[in-house]
Design a protein around this motif. Sequence first.
Motif, PDB file in Angstrom:
ATOM      1  N   ILE A  28      20.771  60.659   6.500  1.00  0.00           N
ATOM      2  CA  ILE A  28      21.327  59.454   5.986  1.00  0.00           C
ATOM      3  C   ILE A  28      19.882  58.645   6.202  1.00  0.00           C
ATOM      4  CG2 ILE A  28      22.327  57.167   6.654  1.00  0.00           C
ATOM      5  CD1 ILE A  28      24.697  59.072   7.579  1.00  0.00           C
ATOM      6  N   ARG A  29      18.914  58.770   7.260  1.00  0.00           N
ATOM      7  CA  ARG A  29      17.834  58.100   7.021  1.00  0.00           C
ATOM      8  C   ARG A  29      16.937  58.071   6.118  1.00  0.00           C
ATOM      9  NH1 ARG A  29      14.653  57.852  12.888  1.00  0.00           N
ATOM     10  NH2 ARG A  29      16.250  56.421  13.315  1.00  0.00           N
ATOM     11  N   ALA A  30      16.798  59.521   5.784  1.00  0.00           N
ATOM     12  CA  ALA A  30      16.143  60.225   4.651  1.00  0.00           C
ATOM     13  C   ALA A  30      16.699  59.799   3.274  1.00  0.00           C
ATOM     14  CB  ALA A  30      15.825  61.649   4.811  1.00  0.00           C
ATOM     15  N   GLY A  31      17.653  59.391   3.150  1.00  0.00           N
ATOM     16  CA  GLY A  31      18.120  58.877   1.828  1.00  0.00           C
ATOM     17  C   GLY A  31      19.349  59.460   1.384  1.00  0.00           C
ATOM     18  N   TRP A  32      19.919  60.428   2.107  1.00  0.00           N
ATOM     19  CA  TRP A  32      21.432  61.050   1.662  1.00  0.00           C
ATOM     20  C   TRP A  32      22.126  59.930   1.815  1.00  0.00           C
ATOM     21  CZ3 TRP A  32      25.905  61.296   4.008  1.00  0.00           C
ATOM     22  CH2 TRP A  32      26.915  61.938   3.315  1.00  0.00           C
ATOM     23  N   SER A  33      23.427  59.866   0.796  1.00  0.00           N
ATOM     24  CA  SER A  33      24.268  59.067   0.642  1.00  0.00           C
ATOM     25  C   SER A  33      25.514  59.993   0.479  1.00  0.00           C
ATOM     26  CB  SER A  33      24.355  58.016   0.014  1.00  0.00           C
ATOM     27  OG  SER A  33      24.359  58.375  -1.232  1.00  0.00           O
ATOM     28  N   PRO A  34      26.950  59.896   0.805  1.00  0.00           N
ATOM     29  CA  PRO A  34      28.125  60.248   0.467  1.00  0.00           C
ATOM     30  C   PRO A  34      28.728  60.359  -0.770  1.00  0.00           C
ATOM     31  CG  PRO A  34      28.692  58.410   1.847  1.00  0.00           C
ATOM     32  CD  PRO A  34      27.342  58.581   1.884  1.00  0.00           C
ATOM     33  N   GLU A  35      28.029  59.324  -1.576  1.00  0.00           N
ATOM     34  CA  GLU A  35      28.242  59.151  -2.977  1.00  0.00           C
ATOM     35  C   GLU A  35      27.868  60.490  -3.514  1.00  0.00           C
ATOM     36  OE1 GLU A  35      27.424  56.891  -1.380  1.00  0.00           O
ATOM     37  OE2 GLU A  35      28.826  55.364  -1.575  1.00  0.00           O
ATOM     38  N   ALA A  36      26.935  61.133  -3.150  1.00  0.00           N
ATOM     39  CA  ALA A  36      26.407  62.501  -3.735  1.00  0.00           C
ATOM     40  C   ALA A  36      27.148  63.496  -3.671  1.00  0.00           C
ATOM     41  CB  ALA A  36      25.011  62.756  -3.098  1.00  0.00           C
ATOM     42  N   ARG A  37      28.237  63.640  -3.119  1.00  0.00           N
ATOM     43  CA  ARG A  37      28.964  64.804  -2.753  1.00  0.00           C
ATOM     44  C   ARG A  37      30.281  64.803  -3.818  1.00  0.00           C
ATOM     45  NH1 ARG A  37      28.990  67.347   2.154  1.00  0.00           N
ATOM     46  NH2 ARG A  37      31.293  67.969   1.990  1.00  0.00           N
ATOM     47  N   PRO A  38      30.810  65.723  -4.339  1.00  0.00           N
ATOM     48  CA  PRO A  38      31.770  65.796  -5.138  1.00  0.00           C
ATOM     49  C   PRO A  38      33.220  65.414  -4.200  1.00  0.00           C
ATOM     50  CG  PRO A  38      31.332  68.116  -4.510  1.00  0.00           C
ATOM     51  CD  PRO A  38      30.164  67.313  -4.063  1.00  0.00           C
ATOM     52  N   SER A  39      34.106  64.809  -5.012  1.00  0.00           N
ATOM     53  CA  SER A  39      35.295  64.195  -4.259  1.00  0.00           C
ATOM     54  C   SER A  39      36.151  65.206  -3.729  1.00  0.00           C
ATOM     55  CB  SER A  39      36.093  63.328  -5.218  1.00  0.00           C
ATOM     56  OG  SER A  39      36.562  63.939  -6.375  1.00  0.00           O
ATOM     57  N   ALA A  40      36.682  65.015  -2.646  1.00  0.00           N
ATOM     58  CA  ALA A  40      37.631  66.299  -1.896  1.00  0.00           C
ATOM     59  C   ALA A  40      38.831  66.426  -2.753  1.00  0.00           C
ATOM     60  CB  ALA A  40      37.903  65.634  -0.475  1.00  0.00           C
TER      61      ALA A  40
END
Length: 296
Positions: A28-40
């Motif tokens: 997360i600190r490096a720039g990852w966000s949960p929006e990048a994942r396909p929806s469950a």
Amino acid sequence: MRRVVVDPEIPAEAANLFRHNGPRLSQIRAGWSPEARPSAPRRSSRFLQVCGAISALFLVFLVFAGNVSQIFLFVPTLLIFVACVGVLAARDPLEIEMTERDLYEQGHLYEGRYLLPEDFDHDADLLLDRVQQAVDFILRSRVNALGLLDDVRNAVMLPTQEWEIARLLTKLSALRTEHHDFTYGGSTPEVVAAMAPLERALIASETAVTARVEALERYASHVSEADRALHAHDQIEQLRARLPRYEELLAESGADTFAVPEIGRLSEDAGHLEQALRDSVRSAHEAFRHLDGPPS
């Protein structure tokens, strides 16, 4: 992987979330966000479609094979199985996604109030490892669990000590890295002379932080001695409880005159261990007070 160090002032729920998700916090600190994942739900829908197709093919196979009587027994069981697996598949990724989204939001909300492994250089990481080992040992000790130490104050003070030392180590790590990068490739004599006081400041700060770590380790050492004394004391007390049976045997065998003095020393040993336990606990309390620093 070293555990995440968390400011003890933040809510316990967020603190536990951070401690159990260190690698994701780094991402997360490096720039990852949960929006990048396909929806469950979309993934679960595809899974159910595949299961449905397999079930339909198997049903056609039974019909063409002439096993019509088995269809009425097999199909309900298969459908129940597929439904259960589908529900689990739909729920677990969703729970993971919700946890990651919560972690993402809490991580930004409490930014700066938790420290990750990458915040420490090698030397600082070694010191932090010593701090965490000492804190863990004290909190998990028997004498602490039994209240022979100030267990309530330990539960508050020790996480605070861990946080304060870790915070100082991150600052020390950052300044050491900057200092090394600045001097990398060589410097003029004038610059070297100008930086000498800064180097001495770094060394003095590291010495002071190391002294705090050593004080914490001394406290852990006294707690360890108290734990050993408590264990030995418990064992001697168990032996003392068996004395009447031994004394009865000696009396019946006529050997009591010879052996009773030897067994009597057991009570003396118990007394010595009880005193040793009191001394160990007293020493631990003194080491505990030393962690607070000199009186103001």
